[in-house]
Scaffold this motif. Structure first.
Motif, PDB file in Angstrom:
ATOM      1  N   HIS A  29      -8.362   3.698   7.125  1.00  0.00           N
ATOM      2  CA  HIS A  29      -8.025   3.614   5.696  1.00  0.00           C
ATOM      3  C   HIS A  29      -8.333   2.206   5.190  1.00  0.00           C
ATOM      4  O   HIS A  29      -7.434   1.463   4.795  1.00  0.00           O
ATOM      5  N   CYS A  38     -11.073   4.379  -0.486  1.00  0.00           N
ATOM      6  CA  CYS A  38     -10.711   4.438   0.926  1.00  0.00           C
ATOM      7  C   CYS A  38     -11.782   5.218   1.683  1.00  0.00           C
ATOM      8  O   CYS A  38     -12.175   6.306   1.254  1.00  0.00           O
ATOM      9  N   SER A  40     -11.445   6.708   4.409  1.00  0.00           N
ATOM     10  CA  SER A  40     -10.882   7.854   5.112  1.00  0.00           C
ATOM     11  C   SER A  40     -10.511   8.980   4.159  1.00  0.00           C
ATOM     12  O   SER A  40     -10.894  10.119   4.375  1.00  0.00           O
ATOM     13  N   CYS A  41      -9.766   8.651   3.090  1.00  0.00           N
ATOM     14  CA  CYS A  41      -9.244   9.716   2.218  1.00  0.00           C
ATOM     15  C   CYS A  41      -9.898   9.733   0.843  1.00  0.00           C
ATOM     16  O   CYS A  41      -9.636  10.649   0.060  1.00  0.00           O
ATOM     17  N   CYS A  47      -4.923   3.013  -0.700  1.00  0.00           N
ATOM     18  CA  CYS A  47      -4.343   4.347  -0.793  1.00  0.00           C
ATOM     19  C   CYS A  47      -2.920   4.313  -0.223  1.00  0.00           C
ATOM     20  O   CYS A  47      -2.486   3.316   0.357  1.00  0.00           O
TER      21      CYS A  47
HETATM   22 ZN   LIG Z   1      -6.873   6.269   2.673  1.00  0.00          ZN
END
Ligand SMILES: [Zn+2]
Length: 113
Positions: A29, A38, A40-41, A47
């Motif tokens: 992240h 981010c 990752s997300c 985040c």
């Molecule tokens: Zn994230």
């Protein structure tokens, strides 16, 4: 005497490699520049998960977390205002996003007594 000529050139901001928590299966992240999402997300960085991880990672060195976040806000401003010179986020929005959630935020002011 020109004092400014003796001052060191400001260095670049911190490298955005925190939170340092890593897994084998998912990206960390951490922010993807220059858009500051981010990796990752996909949410605007930091985040919710990165905030949790940063608070845990910096639990015993909160001033360092504030300095890190302020440095990254500076870096994000350079990136985002370069990308969107006319309709980028306001400085206040970036302050709230990067710094205000962290430690040493001002207490909420209650109404009139
Ligand atoms: Zn994230």
């Amino acid at each position: 005497m020109v004092i400014s000529a003796q001052l060191p050139t400001p260095r670049l901001g911190p490298h955005p490699d925190r939170p340092s928590y890593r897994t084998q299966t998912t990206p960390p992240h951490t922010p993807m520049r220059p858009h500051w999402f981010c990796r990752s997300c996909g949410q605007p960085w930091p985040c919710a998960q990165s905030r949790l991880l940063l608070k845990a990672e910096y639990e015993r060195k909160l001033p360092t977390l504030s300095i890190y976040l302020a440095g990254l806000m500076y870096e994000a401003m350079q990136d985002l205002y370069h990308l969107n010179p006319h309709d980028g986020p306001s400085p206040r929005e970036l302050f709230d996003r990067f710094v205000a959630w962290g430690p040493f935020r001002r207490a909420v002011v209650s109404g009139a007594k």
